[in-house]
Design a protein around this motif. Structure first.
Motif, PDB file in Angstrom:
ATOM      1  N   ALA A   1      -6.401  21.131 -24.385  1.00 29.86           N
ATOM      2  CA  ALA A   1      -7.447  20.726 -23.952  1.00 29.86           C
ATOM      3  C   ALA A   1      -7.251  20.068 -22.537  1.00 29.86           C
ATOM      4  O   ALA A   1      -8.075  19.524 -21.721  1.00 29.86           O
ATOM      5  N   LYS A   2      -6.111  20.062 -22.241  1.00 27.95           N
ATOM      6  CA  LYS A   2      -5.354  19.319 -20.988  1.00 27.95           C
ATOM      7  C   LYS A   2      -5.893  17.873 -21.060  1.00 27.95           C
ATOM      8  O   LYS A   2      -6.527  17.305 -19.964  1.00 27.95           O
ATOM      9  N   GLY A   3      -6.002  17.122 -22.129  1.00 26.51           N
ATOM     10  CA  GLY A   3      -6.420  15.757 -22.307  1.00 26.51           C
ATOM     11  C   GLY A   3      -5.119  14.935 -22.639  1.00 26.51           C
ATOM     12  O   GLY A   3      -4.100  15.463 -22.858  1.00 26.51           O
ATOM     13  N   LYS A   4      -5.583  13.812 -22.885  1.00 21.51           N
ATOM     14  CA  LYS A   4      -4.646  12.748 -23.261  1.00 21.51           C
ATOM     15  C   LYS A   4      -4.671  12.246 -24.734  1.00 21.51           C
ATOM     16  O   LYS A   4      -3.787  12.036 -25.347  1.00 21.51           O
ATOM     17  N   LYS A   5      -5.667  12.090 -25.054  1.00 23.02           N
ATOM     18  CA  LYS A   5      -6.036  11.744 -26.600  1.00 23.02           C
ATOM     19  C   LYS A   5      -7.425  12.445 -27.371  1.00 23.02           C
ATOM     20  O   LYS A   5      -8.131  12.683 -26.470  1.00 23.02           O
ATOM     21  N   ALA A   6      -6.981  12.756 -28.441  1.00 20.00           N
ATOM     22  CA  ALA A   6      -8.166  13.536 -29.239  1.00 20.00           C
ATOM     23  C   ALA A   6      -8.548  12.681 -30.689  1.00 20.00           C
ATOM     24  O   ALA A   6      -7.387  12.089 -31.016  1.00 20.00           O
ATOM     25  N   ALA A   7      -9.775  12.718 -31.056  1.00 20.01           N
ATOM     26  CA  ALA A   7      -9.865  12.133 -32.098  1.00 20.01           C
ATOM     27  C   ALA A   7     -11.233  12.792 -32.736  1.00 20.01           C
ATOM     28  O   ALA A   7     -11.916  13.539 -32.079  1.00 20.01           O
ATOM     29  N   MET A   8     -11.403  12.828 -34.059  1.00 21.38           N
ATOM     30  CA  MET A   8     -12.442  13.670 -34.713  1.00 21.38           C
ATOM     31  C   MET A   8     -13.889  12.971 -34.285  1.00 21.38           C
ATOM     32  O   MET A   8     -13.841  11.863 -34.109  1.00 21.38           O
ATOM     33  N   ALA A   9     -14.683  13.733 -34.027  1.00 18.99           N
ATOM     34  CA  ALA A   9     -16.173  13.331 -33.434  1.00 18.99           C
ATOM     35  C   ALA A   9     -16.666  12.850 -34.566  1.00 18.99           C
ATOM     36  O   ALA A   9     -16.499  12.997 -35.762  1.00 18.99           O
ATOM     37  N   ASP A  10     -17.859  11.755 -34.365  1.00 24.17           N
ATOM     38  CA  ASP A  10     -18.500  11.196 -35.217  1.00 24.17           C
ATOM     39  C   ASP A  10     -19.665  12.330 -35.859  1.00 24.17           C
ATOM     40  O   ASP A  10     -20.026  13.147 -34.990  1.00 24.17           O
ATOM     41  N   PRO A  11     -19.692  12.414 -37.187  1.00 29.15           N
ATOM     42  CA  PRO A  11     -20.374  13.349 -37.773  1.00 29.15           C
ATOM     43  C   PRO A  11     -21.936  13.523 -37.390  1.00 29.15           C
ATOM     44  O   PRO A  11     -22.294  14.825 -37.077  1.00 29.15           O
ATOM     45  N   ALA A  12     -22.519  12.444 -37.212  1.00 27.03           N
ATOM     46  CA  ALA A  12     -24.051  12.509 -36.473  1.00 27.03           C
ATOM     47  C   ALA A  12     -24.144  13.107 -35.273  1.00 27.03           C
ATOM     48  O   ALA A  12     -24.947  13.706 -34.976  1.00 27.03           O
ATOM     49  N   LEU A  13     -22.964  12.803 -34.405  1.00 26.90           N
ATOM     50  CA  LEU A  13     -22.876  13.507 -32.872  1.00 26.90           C
ATOM     51  C   LEU A  13     -22.636  14.853 -33.112  1.00 26.90           C
ATOM     52  O   LEU A  13     -23.223  15.766 -32.367  1.00 26.90           O
ATOM     53  N   ALA A  14     -21.880  15.192 -34.103  1.00 29.20           N
ATOM     54  CA  ALA A  14     -21.481  16.615 -34.152  1.00 29.20           C
ATOM     55  C   ALA A  14     -22.770  17.551 -34.779  1.00 29.20           C
ATOM     56  O   ALA A  14     -22.960  18.701 -34.210  1.00 29.20           O
ATOM     57  N   GLU A  15     -23.437  16.779 -35.410  1.00 30.25           N
ATOM     58  CA  GLU A  15     -24.708  17.616 -36.137  1.00 30.25           C
ATOM     59  C   GLU A  15     -25.644  17.684 -34.789  1.00 30.25           C
ATOM     60  O   GLU A  15     -26.355  18.851 -34.675  1.00 30.25           O
ATOM     61  N   ARG A  16     -25.949  16.615 -34.039  1.00 30.97           N
ATOM     62  CA  ARG A  16     -26.870  16.472 -32.839  1.00 30.97           C
ATOM     63  C   ARG A  16     -26.563  17.479 -31.873  1.00 30.97           C
ATOM     64  O   ARG A  16     -27.409  18.284 -31.316  1.00 30.97           O
ATOM     65  N   THR A  17     -25.271  17.636 -31.394  1.00 25.15           N
ATOM     66  CA  THR A  17     -24.599  18.495 -30.513  1.00 25.15           C
ATOM     67  C   THR A  17     -24.644  19.893 -30.876  1.00 25.15           C
ATOM     68  O   THR A  17     -25.014  20.975 -30.052  1.00 25.15           O
ATOM     69  N   THR A  18     -24.295  20.350 -32.135  1.00 23.61           N
ATOM     70  CA  THR A  18     -24.247  21.650 -32.436  1.00 23.61           C
ATOM     71  C   THR A  18     -25.524  22.057 -33.359  1.00 23.61           C
ATOM     72  O   THR A  18     -26.025  23.475 -33.112  1.00 23.61           O
ATOM     73  N   GLY A  19     -26.265  21.553 -33.631  1.00 27.57           N
ATOM     74  CA  GLY A  19     -27.646  21.973 -34.354  1.00 27.57           C
ATOM     75  C   GLY A  19     -27.266  22.307 -35.817  1.00 27.57           C
ATOM     76  O   GLY A  19     -28.050  22.771 -36.612  1.00 27.57           O
ATOM     77  N   TYR A  20     -25.985  22.231 -36.287  1.00 28.78           N
ATOM     78  CA  TYR A  20     -25.790  22.324 -37.801  1.00 28.78           C
ATOM     79  C   TYR A  20     -25.325  21.253 -38.331  1.00 28.78           C
ATOM     80  O   TYR A  20     -25.099  20.069 -37.640  1.00 28.78           O
ATOM     81  N   VAL A  21     -25.333  21.178 -39.958  1.00 32.36           N
ATOM     82  CA  VAL A  21     -25.002  19.945 -40.542  1.00 32.36           C
ATOM     83  C   VAL A  21     -23.651  19.901 -41.010  1.00 32.36           C
ATOM     84  O   VAL A  21     -22.735  21.315 -40.975  1.00 32.36           O
ATOM     85  N   VAL A  22     -22.890  19.027 -41.001  1.00 29.44           N
ATOM     86  CA  VAL A  22     -21.551  18.907 -41.295  1.00 29.44           C
ATOM     87  C   VAL A  22     -21.254  19.524 -42.469  1.00 29.44           C
ATOM     88  O   VAL A  22     -21.929  19.503 -43.568  1.00 29.44           O
TER      89      VAL A  22
END
Length: 131
Positions: free
Chosen positions: A92-113
């Motif tokens: 992704a041409k970035g410096k650091k990656a971390a898993m997304a917060d599950p609540a943020l993942a759900e809000r952003t995608t519209g799906y449940v973890v």
């Protein structure tokens, strides 16, 4: 070349039809919907799905959301593997990656973890698929 945005047109769909299925139907992509009853005590959604559907775990993929620097991205990897966050950051041409917060993942995608699809998400995100 700029990719065409994936849009889902309004239509009457039966309850339980996901945005991913709607998108596949809209684009006339041949597909088959399979289902099983999830056991909440299962250790892994993907491994459980492979076992109950009678397919090799290497043929089942999980969709994960991660944050590369300040940007959310989607990673698709086999359920038999783990997401390499350093490799994702490089891709992704970035410096650091971390898993997304599950609540943020759900809000952003519209799906449940546990049921996030790389298709039909609320917001378009860069998506990286394990080779």
């Amino acid at each position: 070349m700029v990719p065409t945005p994936l849009r889902i047109e309004p239509r009457d769909y039966p309850p339980g039809v996901t945005p991913a299925v709607k998108l596949l139907e809209q684009r006339k992509v041949a597909h088959r919907v399979v289902s099983y009853h999830h056991d909440p005590s299962a250790a892994s959604y993907g491994t459980e799905a492979a076992e109950l559907l009678g397919v090799a775990p290497t043929q089942v993929f999980k969709t994960l959301l991660a944050q590369v620097d300040t940007t959310l991205v989607v990673a698709v990897v086999p359920v038999t593997g783990q997401l390499d966050l350093k490799a994702l950051a490089r891709a992704a041409k970035g410096k650091k990656a971390a898993m997304a917060d599950p609540a943020l993942a759900e809000r952003t995608t519209g799906y449940v973890v546990g049921g996030i699809s790389p298709l039909g998400q609320r917001k378009r995100l860069a998506t990286y698929v394990d080779a």
